[in-house]
Design an enzyme around this catalytic site. Sequence first.
Site, PDB file in Angstrom:
ATOM      1  N   LEU A 135       0.837  -1.196   0.000  1.00 35.08           N
ATOM      2  CA  LEU A 135       0.000   0.000   0.000  1.00 35.08           C
ATOM      3  C   LEU A 135       0.874   1.248   0.000  1.00 35.08           C
ATOM      4  CD1 LEU A 135      -2.690  -0.973   2.685  1.00 35.08           C
ATOM      5  CD2 LEU A 135      -2.790  -1.334   0.210  1.00 35.08           C
ATOM      6  N   ASP A 136       0.387   2.301  -0.630  1.00 34.62           N
ATOM      7  CA  ASP A 136       1.088   3.585  -0.584  1.00 34.62           C
ATOM      8  C   ASP A 136       1.176   4.073   0.855  1.00 34.62           C
ATOM      9  OD1 ASP A 136       1.333   3.652  -3.357  1.00 34.62           O
ATOM     10  OD2 ASP A 136      -0.599   4.637  -3.607  1.00 34.62           O
ATOM     11  N   ARG A 137       2.115   4.962   1.103  1.00 35.39           N
ATOM     12  CA  ARG A 137       2.379   5.449   2.467  1.00 35.39           C
ATOM     13  C   ARG A 137       1.104   5.930   3.176  1.00 35.39           C
ATOM     14  NH1 ARG A 137       5.563  10.836   2.487  1.00 35.39           N
ATOM     15  NH2 ARG A 137       3.453  11.503   1.915  1.00 35.39           N
ATOM     16  N   THR A 139      -2.105   5.389   2.269  1.00 34.57           N
ATOM     17  CA  THR A 139      -3.266   4.508   2.166  1.00 34.57           C
ATOM     18  C   THR A 139      -3.327   3.632   3.412  1.00 34.57           C
ATOM     19  OG1 THR A 139      -3.153   4.462  -0.246  1.00 34.57           O
ATOM     20  CG2 THR A 139      -4.357   2.679   0.821  1.00 34.57           C
ATOM     21  N   ARG A 237      -6.201   5.945  -7.742  1.00 36.99           N
ATOM     22  CA  ARG A 237      -5.975   7.392  -7.743  1.00 36.99           C
ATOM     23  C   ARG A 237      -5.987   7.945  -9.166  1.00 36.99           C
ATOM     24  NH1 ARG A 237      -0.536   7.395  -4.350  1.00 36.99           N
ATOM     25  NH2 ARG A 237      -0.678   9.672  -4.560  1.00 36.99           N
TER      26      ARG A 237
END
Length: 298
Positions: A135-137, A139, A237
Site C-alpha cells: 500500500l502507498d504510504r 493509504t 488514484r
Amino acid sequence: MERIIDFKTTCNDNEKTVEAFLKEHGFTHQVLVNLKKTNNGITRNGVWAYTNEKISAGDKISVHIVENCNSDNILPIKIPLDIAYEDDDLIVINKPAGMPAHPSMGNHDNSLANALMYYFNSQGLSFVFRCINRLDRDTTGLTIVAKHALASGILGKAVARRDIHRTYYAVCSGHTPDCGRIDAPIARKSDSAIERCVDFDKGEYAITDYTRLKYNPDKNLSLVQLKLLTGRTHQIRVHMKYIGFPLIGDFLYNPDYTYMDRQALHSGRLEFIHPVTGKKMDLISDIPSDMKSLFKLV
C-alpha cells in the site's frame, strides 16, 4: 524461522515423484533447492526423501522450512502494529496512514518493514520482508506479509492470477455516478519518476469497478467502494482522477487538503485462499474515522 508442513497423499498421487507432488502444492524450484540443503528438509513417512522418489497413496510427506536470515538494511524499530490476522505462514496488518511499506530515502525507520522486523526479532525470530499487496504510504488498511518463501511464492502467483480480491474505499471530490467501470490503461508519466497517467498508447491494461455508497452535498464529496480487477501502481488514484472525481488529499493527483491531509483511500477487505491450508480467507477492516466523519458515519 522454522515451519514444518505435512501432506497426506491420495490415490491420485500414485507414481508421482516427490518433486512433482510438491510443485503441485506451489513449491518453486528455489524452495525445493533450499529444502534439499536443509537437514530433513523433505521426508517421506519420517525418512529423508529424494525428490525423484515415487510416492504412494497414504504417504506422509513432510517439509521442514528453515530461514535464519534477516532482510538487509531494515532496522528493527518498535512501532505499534494493528494485527488483523496472523498464523505460521502469514501476517495481515491494518496499516495506518503515514507508514510506507519499505524503508526509503527519508523513511529509514518508520516503515511497516521496520515495525515487523522489531516484532519478529523481539520474539527471537528471523524475518525477511515479503509484502504481497503493498500500500502507498498514506493509504490505510489491510496488507499481507508472507512469513516464508513458500507462502510468498504461492501468494505472488495468486496476485498474478488476480486471485486475491481487494475492496477499497475512497472519498472523492464531486458527485460520482451510482456505479461504473473504468477501463483505461495506465503508464508512467513521461516527466515523472513516480506519477502515473492514463495512456491508451503505452499504458498497461487496468480496470476498476466502483459504487457510490454515500454523498455529502454540503461538501460535494462521494464515499465510494472500489474493486480492482488489475493491480497497477496508483490505479485507483489515477482512474478516479481520469473520470473527473479525484481522491481528496492526494498530493500527487489532487492536492486539495480542505477536508483531509492524506489521500482518502482505505484497503477495507481482502479475499484469498490461504497459501498452505487452502482455507478461504475473508478479512475486513473498518473505514477509518477521518473518512467516515465526512459522511457523519462515526
